[in-house]
Structure formats: C-alpha cells, structure tokens
Scaffold this motif. Structure first.
Motif, PDB file in Angstrom:
ATOM      1  N   GLU A 338       0.838  -1.196   0.000  1.00 47.30           N
ATOM      2  CA  GLU A 338       0.000   0.000   0.000  1.00 47.30           C
ATOM      3  C   GLU A 338       0.876   1.250   0.000  1.00 47.30           C
ATOM      4  O   GLU A 338       1.943   1.272   0.632  1.00 47.30           O
ATOM      5  CB  GLU A 338      -0.917   0.036   1.227  1.00 47.30           C
ATOM      6  N   GLU A 339       0.424   2.278  -0.707  1.00 49.26           N
ATOM      7  CA  GLU A 339       1.085   3.579  -0.723  1.00 49.26           C
ATOM      8  C   GLU A 339       2.585   3.443  -0.980  1.00 49.26           C
ATOM      9  O   GLU A 339       3.407   4.094  -0.329  1.00 49.26           O
ATOM     10  CB  GLU A 339       0.844   4.326   0.597  1.00 49.26           C
ATOM     11  N   SER A 340       2.945   2.599  -1.935  1.00 46.37           N
ATOM     12  CA  SER A 340       4.358   2.283  -2.167  1.00 46.37           C
ATOM     13  C   SER A 340       4.665   2.226  -3.655  1.00 46.37           C
ATOM     14  O   SER A 340       3.813   1.823  -4.465  1.00 46.37           O
ATOM     15  CB  SER A 340       4.710   0.933  -1.527  1.00 46.37           C
ATOM     16  N   VAL A 341       5.881   2.613  -3.992  1.00 50.01           N
ATOM     17  CA  VAL A 341       6.348   2.468  -5.372  1.00 50.01           C
ATOM     18  C   VAL A 341       7.817   2.089  -5.376  1.00 50.01           C
ATOM     19  O   VAL A 341       8.575   2.431  -4.460  1.00 50.01           O
ATOM     20  CB  VAL A 341       6.167   3.761  -6.212  1.00 50.01           C
ATOM     21  N   ILE A 342       8.207   1.378  -6.424  1.00 48.89           N
ATOM     22  CA  ILE A 342       9.613   1.182  -6.765  1.00 48.89           C
ATOM     23  C   ILE A 342       9.842   1.915  -8.080  1.00 48.89           C
ATOM     24  O   ILE A 342       9.118   1.685  -9.056  1.00 48.89           O
ATOM     25  CB  ILE A 342       9.971  -0.303  -6.927  1.00 48.89           C
ATOM     26  N   GLU A 343      10.836   2.788  -8.085  1.00 48.05           N
ATOM     27  CA  GLU A 343      11.217   3.493  -9.303  1.00 48.05           C
ATOM     28  C   GLU A 343      12.608   3.040  -9.727  1.00 48.05           C
ATOM     29  O   GLU A 343      13.508   2.901  -8.896  1.00 48.05           O
ATOM     30  CB  GLU A 343      11.229   5.005  -9.084  1.00 48.05           C
ATOM     31  N   VAL A 344      12.779   2.814 -11.005  1.00 50.72           N
ATOM     32  CA  VAL A 344      14.084   2.494 -11.571  1.00 50.72           C
ATOM     33  C   VAL A 344      14.397   3.528 -12.634  1.00 50.72           C
ATOM     34  O   VAL A 344      13.658   3.660 -13.623  1.00 50.72           O
ATOM     35  CB  VAL A 344      14.115   1.071 -12.157  1.00 50.72           C
ATOM     36  N   ASP A 345      15.434   4.298 -12.406  1.00 47.53           N
ATOM     37  CA  ASP A 345      15.828   5.394 -13.297  1.00 47.53           C
ATOM     38  C   ASP A 345      14.641   6.312 -13.599  1.00 47.53           C
ATOM     39  O   ASP A 345      14.420   6.739 -14.744  1.00 47.53           O
ATOM     40  CB  ASP A 345      16.425   4.845 -14.591  1.00 47.53           C
ATOM     41  N   GLY A 346      13.870   6.597 -12.548  1.00 41.80           N
ATOM     42  CA  GLY A 346      12.765   7.540 -12.662  1.00 41.80           C
ATOM     43  C   GLY A 346      11.461   6.967 -13.150  1.00 41.80           C
ATOM     44  O   GLY A 346      10.432   7.659 -13.134  1.00 41.80           O
ATOM     45  N   GLU A 347      11.436   5.706 -13.560  1.00 42.22           N
ATOM     46  CA  GLU A 347      10.216   5.067 -14.047  1.00 42.22           C
ATOM     47  C   GLU A 347       9.641   4.144 -12.966  1.00 42.22           C
ATOM     48  O   GLU A 347      10.378   3.351 -12.363  1.00 42.22           O
ATOM     49  CB  GLU A 347      10.497   4.246 -15.305  1.00 42.22           C
ATOM     50  N   VAL A 348       8.346   4.254 -12.725  1.00 44.39           N
ATOM     51  CA  VAL A 348       7.697   3.388 -11.740  1.00 44.39           C
ATOM     52  C   VAL A 348       7.578   1.981 -12.320  1.00 44.39           C
ATOM     53  O   VAL A 348       6.978   1.774 -13.379  1.00 44.39           O
ATOM     54  CB  VAL A 348       6.301   3.920 -11.356  1.00 44.39           C
ATOM     55  N   VAL A 349       8.161   0.993 -11.613  1.00 48.01           N
ATOM     56  CA  VAL A 349       8.118  -0.393 -12.093  1.00 48.01           C
ATOM     57  C   VAL A 349       7.281  -1.279 -11.170  1.00 48.01           C
ATOM     58  O   VAL A 349       6.988  -2.425 -11.512  1.00 48.01           O
ATOM     59  CB  VAL A 349       9.534  -0.982 -12.244  1.00 48.01           C
ATOM     60  N   GLN A 350       6.926  -0.759  -9.999  1.00 44.62           N
ATOM     61  CA  GLN A 350       5.993  -1.461  -9.123  1.00 44.62           C
ATOM     62  C   GLN A 350       5.189  -0.418  -8.365  1.00 44.62           C
ATOM     63  O   GLN A 350       5.737   0.558  -7.868  1.00 44.62           O
ATOM     64  CB  GLN A 350       6.705  -2.373  -8.115  1.00 44.62           C
ATOM     65  N   ARG A 351       3.881  -0.652  -8.287  1.00 42.69           N
ATOM     66  CA  ARG A 351       3.008   0.239  -7.546  1.00 42.69           C
ATOM     67  C   ARG A 351       2.113  -0.597  -6.642  1.00 42.69           C
ATOM     68  O   ARG A 351       1.406  -1.494  -7.094  1.00 42.69           O
ATOM     69  CB  ARG A 351       2.149   1.078  -8.496  1.00 42.69           C
ATOM     70  N   ASP A 352       2.182  -0.335  -5.335  1.00 45.30           N
ATOM     71  CA  ASP A 352       1.369  -1.063  -4.344  1.00 45.30           C
ATOM     72  C   ASP A 352       1.491  -2.573  -4.525  1.00 45.30           C
ATOM     73  O   ASP A 352       0.507  -3.315  -4.433  1.00 45.30           O
ATOM     74  CB  ASP A 352      -0.091  -0.627  -4.411  1.00 45.30           C
ATOM     75  N   GLY A 353       2.711  -3.023  -4.799  1.00 44.03           N
ATOM     76  CA  GLY A 353       2.993  -4.451  -4.883  1.00 44.03           C
ATOM     77  C   GLY A 353       2.823  -5.066  -6.249  1.00 44.03           C
ATOM     78  O   GLY A 353       3.228  -6.212  -6.467  1.00 44.03           O
ATOM     79  N   THR A 354       2.227  -4.360  -7.204  1.00 45.01           N
ATOM     80  CA  THR A 354       1.987  -4.908  -8.536  1.00 45.01           C
ATOM     81  C   THR A 354       3.065  -4.413  -9.493  1.00 45.01           C
ATOM     82  O   THR A 354       3.318  -3.203  -9.594  1.00 45.01           O
ATOM     83  CB  THR A 354       0.602  -4.490  -9.060  1.00 45.01           C
ATOM     84  N   PHE A 355       3.695  -5.345 -10.207  1.00 44.50           N
ATOM     85  CA  PHE A 355       4.772  -4.996 -11.126  1.00 44.50           C
ATOM     86  C   PHE A 355       4.218  -4.491 -12.462  1.00 44.50           C
ATOM     87  O   PHE A 355       3.093  -4.799 -12.848  1.00 44.50           O
ATOM     88  CB  PHE A 355       5.670  -6.213 -11.372  1.00 44.50           C
TER      89      PHE A 355
END
Length: 361
Positions: A338-355
């Motif tokens: 929840e309320e989480s993101v993974i960014e790689v080189d500025g691009e979101v690659v995971q949002r709320d646990g979904t890739f």
C-alpha cells in the motif's frame, strides 16, 4: 516417511546444489530434521557423493557462547579446513526452540560472527543451500498448527522453479543495466541507491530453498534517505520491531527500533561494513502469502522489498565496484502492498505491490 520429505531432499540434491558423483558434501541439521537428513543422505548415496553430517544444536551453541569470553574467540581452523575441502554445503533450520539463544548478549554474538567470518566466506564460495524443515517450534512462531506449517513449507519448496525463474527474469531485465533505484512507502520510507554496474541475480530455489526474489548490491556509498522496516525481524530469539535506519553517503548514521533496539545496535556495531547495505532484494514469490517470522520465507513474499545491512554477495558486485564486506548479513523487510512504489531510473516499475509486467498495474 512422508513422501514430501523425499521430494524435498531430491530438490536439494538435483536442483539447488546439483550434486555429482565424488562431491564432498557437508550437511548441517538439527535433531528435529532427522527425517530430512536421512532422505538427503539416501539421495547423496544414490549419486555417489561423500557426506559429512554435523548436528546443529542451538542448545549446545547457546551453552558455548554463554560460557565463553568474547575476547577469546578465534576462527576454528579445523572447521575452516572442512569447508575448504567441501564441494557443497546444505543446512536446514528447524530446531525445537526458536528462542534458544535469546539470552546470549548482542556483543557476544557480534564477536563470534567476526571470528567465524572466514568460515562463512569459504562456505559461500561453494555450492550451498539453506532450507527449512517444518518443525513444531517454527510452526508455533508462525502461529500455525504443525500440519498447516508442514503444508506451507513443502508447498513453497516444491514450486515450479522453471516458471518462477521466468516470472522473475522480467524484473532482472529491468534492474540489469539500471543506475538508480528509489523505494518509497508511506511517509517513513524514501531511499535511493545506485546499482550501476552490479549484476542482478534471479533466486529460484538454489542457494535458498524456497527461493523467490531478485537481488543485487547497492553501490556502497550511494545509499541516501530513510527507511522504516515495518515487518518485524526475529534475530537470535529476539524480535526487533519497527526498525528505522537513516543513511548518508551509504552509511547508517541513525537508527532506532520500538523493541529490542539493543539487538539492532549490536548488529550495526559488529564491524564497519555492518553500517552499509550489502543487498537490495525484491520479493516475488506469490505462493508465500503469510508472514511467519522466518526470513527464509518472509523476504520472498510478493509485495515486499528487503534490504540487508552487512556483507554483499560477491556475485552481485560488478568489476570496478567496491564490495561491502562484513561478518553480518541481516535482512529487514518493507511491506510494499500500500502507498508504495519502486522506481528504476525515474520510471515506476511497481506500484502497491503490482509490477509493471503484471495485470492490474
């Protein structure tokens, strides 16, 4: 014997460690895992390997650590020699009492880890597998019946590892060749790090059984920001809750925990490398859907990220980058559902646990 135990042993021998005739294999397991040890020795015999069995007793280890003077610890040359001659190493967790070493001081544990570091380094040079036997002690820690925990463990161990490898390869492709990774979760985690030049590994049940993560090493002095590890860590019989770390120039410059902060402090004070990150891992095993206070499983859960203070695996550090070295390697987990993101080189690659490569992104 439960046929799932034999399947577990076959997976260790054929998939995780790829045992061949003539291999010298060190097997370390507690008494509670004797059935797995028996099945494993049968499989090793069928393949013409040469096993040496060591009983891993937490009670005996506790007695030794409490009776010893921490200033007197030395690297055991005879144990080091054993691993120098070994081709493969298998260890199973599964003792009766997961809190057996809870009254060993953090300073003693840290001193012992420093003395044992050459042994650990030698083991990591071999083909090795860390796995779990579903003992009643670990079932109790997980809040599960013994039968339910057995099903949980063996379902995770006997996953379709080829399919899992292909699923995780999509994330490996994103991270390999990347520069900056940013992890954000809620208001208390916002951390960036460079992974430039460092390979990303696909863990599909080899060194860890079960597997289910992709992982790499941060560039040592690149880590900046703060992180709240909102899932607890069970360490030497003590639960560290709500650990928080703050990084500057790669180094932990501030830390706290709501419970057993002294244990966290002891980890960070083990040596200089224990204040730097040695691993960034992303959990991708959807079959592990319950938190069990067992890092072997918990760090693989989907919707999680983990970071390890301490030693970086040599295979995750590229040529020309400095490898962080430490007697410690302690994983801690962030819930990314929840309320989480993974960014790689500025691009979101995971949002709320979904890739980005999954439905519903």
């Amino acid at each position: 014997m439960d046929p799932r135990i034999r399947t577990h042993a076959e997976t260790i021998v054929d998939h995780s460690t790829r045992i061949e005739a003539g291999d010298n294999v060190v097997v370390t397991m507690p008494a509670e895992a004797e059935d797995l040890a028996v099945a494993l020795h049968e499989a090793l015999g069928e393949r013409g390997a040469n096993p040496v069995f060591m009983n891993n007793s937490e009670r005996a280890a506790r007695a030794y650590l409490r009776a010893s003077d921490a200033d007197d610890f030395e690297t055991p040359s005879h144990q080091l020699a054993l691993f120098e001659e070994a081709d493969a190493f298998v260890i199973a967790r599964g003792g009766a009492n997961v809190s057996e070493q809870s009254d060993v001081s953090p300073d003693t544990n840290a001193a012992y880890r420093r003395a044992m570091r050459p042994v650990l380094d030698e083991r990591l040079e071999k083909r090795w597998c860390l796995t779990q036997y579903p003992s009643s002690g670990h079932a109790q820690l997980a809040g599960m019946s013994t039968e339910a925990y057995e099903e949980f463990v063996w379902d995770a161990v006997t996953l379709d590892w080829d399919a899992q490898r292909e699923h995780q390869a999509q994330m490996v492709d994103i991270l390999d060749g990347a520069d900056e990774v940013r992890i954000k979760s809620g208001d208390e985690t916002d951390i960036t790090m460079s992974v430039a030049g460092n390979p990303t590994l696909n863990d599909y049940g080899e060194h860890n059984l079960p597997g289910g993560e992709v992982f790499t090493a941060p560039v040592k002095e690149s880590v900046e920001g703060y992180v709240h590890f909102d899932l607890p860590l069970y360490r030497k019989g003590k639960e560290i809750e709500d650990a928080r770390l703050r990084f500057e120039d790669g180094k932990v410059v501030g830390h706290s925990a709501e419970r057993n902060e002294d244990v966290l402090t002891g980890i960070l004070e083990t040596d200089e490398g224990a204040r730097y990150l040695g691993e960034l891992g992303i959990g991708m095993n959807r079959s592990i859907d319950q938190f069990t206070y067992n890092m072997l499983f918990d760090e693989k859960m989907g919707d999680t990220v983990h970071m390890a203070v301490g030693n970086a695996y040599a295979d995750t550090v590229g040529e020309g980058n400095e490898r962080n070295e430490s007697a410690e390697h302690v994983d801690m987990i962030v819930d990314m559902s929840e309320e989480s993101v993974i960014e790689v080189d500025g691009e979101v690659v995971q949002r709320d646990g979904t890739f980005v490569f999954e439905d519903g992104f």
